[in-house]
Design an enzyme around this catalytic site. Structure first.
Site, PDB file in Angstrom:
ATOM      1  CB  CYS A 227      -0.904  -0.072   1.232  1.00  0.00           C
ATOM      2  SG  CYS A 227      -1.519   1.491   1.857  1.00  0.00           S
TER       3      CYS A 227
ATOM      4  CB  CYS B 275       0.568   1.930   4.134  1.00  0.00           C
ATOM      5  SG  CYS B 275      -1.109   1.304   4.070  1.00  0.00           S
TER       6      CYS B 275
END
Ligand code: ZN
Length: 144
Positions: free
Chosen positions: A65, A68
């Site tokens: 991700c 993230c």
């Protein structure tokens, strides 16, 4: 037991900070609270997160991700700024399906503030450090 070495923000001395401890970890040299950051999965979530004596900032993330990775340094900065007041716990959702399901995490990153195993605030998506800090300050006020 999982632990990591953290430099004391006050005196610079390096300390070994365990993932699980009573109260708040303090510098062995100057006794100031140390930034507390740990990782948790399905098996140790209870000990690392739910049984902690101070509020938890949960970072539900995944290695694939992009947002993230963006938000991670901001969260670590916030954990350093709020040493002794919040514990940052990172949970890789791919490795912790039970925790993710229980907390109904639909997207990553999802940030959750918990106090004594109760969710007091949550938000999804990345945000600049200042916005995260404002959100967290608000959540900690309602958590104490
Ligand atoms: Zn120190």
């Amino acid at each position: 037991m999982d632990s990591r070495v953290i430099a004391c923000p006050n005196c610079g001395r390096k300390n070994r900070v365990p993932a699980v401890a009573e109260g708040v970890p303090r510098c062995g040299h100057c006794a100031q609270p140390l930034p507390w950051m740990a990782e948790a999965g399905d098996d140790d979530f209870l000990d690392v997160a739910e049984r902690a004596d101070i509020p938890i900032l949960l970072d539900m993330w995944a290695p694939w991700c992009g947002p993230c990775r963006q938000v991670s340094p901001a969260l670590e900065q916030v954990a350093r700024d709020l040493a002794g007041r919040v514990k940052l716990v990172k949970v890789d959702v791919d490795k912790a399906p039970r925790v993710s399901e229980r907390l109904a995490v639909q997207a990553v990153p999802t940030l959750i503030v918990m106090r004594s195993a109760t969710v007091v605030a949550r938000r999804a998506g990345a945000a600049p450090a200042a916005a995260l800090r404002g959100w967290l300050d608000e959540a900690l006020r309602s958590a104490t």
